[in-house]
Design an enzyme around this catalytic site. Sequence first.
Site, mmCIF file in Angstrom:
data_model
loop_
_atom_site.group_PDB
_atom_site.id
_atom_site.type_symbol
_atom_site.label_atom_id
_atom_site.label_comp_id
_atom_site.label_asym_id
_atom_site.label_seq_id
_atom_site.Cartn_x
_atom_site.Cartn_y
_atom_site.Cartn_z
ATOM 1 N N LYS A 53 61.065 35.737 65.029
ATOM 2 C CA LYS A 53 62.336 36.024 65.762
ATOM 3 C C LYS A 53 63.609 35.400 64.942
ATOM 4 O O LYS A 53 64.594 35.964 65.097
ATOM 5 C CB LYS A 53 62.339 35.170 67.308
ATOM 6 C CG LYS A 53 61.514 35.907 68.252
ATOM 7 C CD LYS A 53 61.001 35.044 69.357
ATOM 8 C CE LYS A 53 60.097 35.906 70.158
ATOM 9 N NZ LYS A 53 59.309 35.067 71.291
ATOM 10 N N GLN A 97 59.499 29.574 74.288
ATOM 11 C CA GLN A 97 58.376 30.411 73.617
ATOM 12 C C GLN A 97 57.274 29.867 74.645
ATOM 13 O O GLN A 97 56.721 28.772 74.643
ATOM 14 C CB GLN A 97 58.088 29.853 72.232
ATOM 15 C CG GLN A 97 56.908 30.534 71.669
ATOM 16 C CD GLN A 97 57.306 32.253 71.561
ATOM 17 O OE1 GLN A 97 58.261 32.593 71.198
ATOM 18 N NE2 GLN A 97 56.236 32.746 71.897
ATOM 19 N N ASP A 120 65.362 36.603 78.021
ATOM 20 C CA ASP A 120 63.967 36.731 78.344
ATOM 21 C C ASP A 120 63.862 37.524 79.680
ATOM 22 O O ASP A 120 62.851 37.915 79.918
ATOM 23 C CB ASP A 120 62.964 35.648 78.259
ATOM 24 C CG ASP A 120 62.346 35.759 76.838
ATOM 25 O OD1 ASP A 120 62.058 36.800 76.303
ATOM 26 O OD2 ASP A 120 61.531 34.825 76.440
#
Length: 281
Positions: A53, A97, A120
Amino acid sequence: MVKILDGKKLAEEIRVALKLEILELGEKKGIAPGLAVILVGDSVASQIYVRNKERACESLGIFSEVHRLAENIEEEKILALIAELNEKNEIHGILIQLPLPSHIDSQKIISAIDPKKDVDCFHPENVGRMFLGDPRFFPCTPLGIVEILKRYEIKISGKKVVIVGRSNIVGKPLAMMMLRENATVTMAHSKTENLKEETLRANILIVAAGRAGLITADMIKQGAVVIDVGINRGENGELAGDVDFEKVCKIASAITPVPGGVGPMTIAMLMKNTTAAAKNI
Ligand code: NAP
């Protein structure tokens, strides 16, 4: 002849377009999109995902900062960091994460993110908005899957879509998004009594179970489209999906490989959501 749905190539096309968008955003508004990633603990897989990322951000001109926190960190400290990032002007997206260590309440952490920075799309407000048909963001992996189907001009409307896996990250939101595209959706999971009976009905089969070799050729309808979301690491670190790729290629009309299918698209969609968040401030 089966068509290989090349997520790596599509992700590159998306990145090229995004790069121009980001340049324009800089020139016209003086804004560079910014993404903060919080990584707790030292899981090798999570570290690889975070590094990918970071690299993607770098290549596009997206400012990124990674907060690497110790496995045994207290929940309060993560909440304090999120509160700080919520206020930080140069950060437009915040990503935790997952999975988090078991002593941390993941839902509490996700709910602390400013929904406008929840790139997200895991925050309850954003999940609710998506569910009700007024989306702010779409979650990255399901969005990547829809993009693959659309960019390869695979018709979704009216088709029987079977999704194996019902996680909050992939299966459940994907079912909502497929409904939005007018598919007839079936969700299967570990308690499904006859998985093969369900998968054989699918015009489009999407598998997100995290079980290598779960889907064999006899479970595929002739000419079906197969999207393999699974990422499983073998003993020597090699990657495999949930689908028996070689044999299923002989039955399916189109299939995503692992690696090089859904994975790169997930990251491209994260970049897209972060850019959109920066544009919308
Ligand atoms: P998860 O939270 O572990 O969920 C797995 C789902 O699969 C559960 O709903 C489970 O059913 C179901 N399942 C497990 N074994 C099954 C079986 N034998 N038959 C039918 N259903 C079964 O996993 P996740 O986070 O959704 O991820 C799934 C996979 O996708 C993993 O390999 C993950 O690494 C990968 N992934 C890839 C990307 C990408 O970008 N490519 C992104 C996210 C995830 P129950 O609910 O009944 O337990």
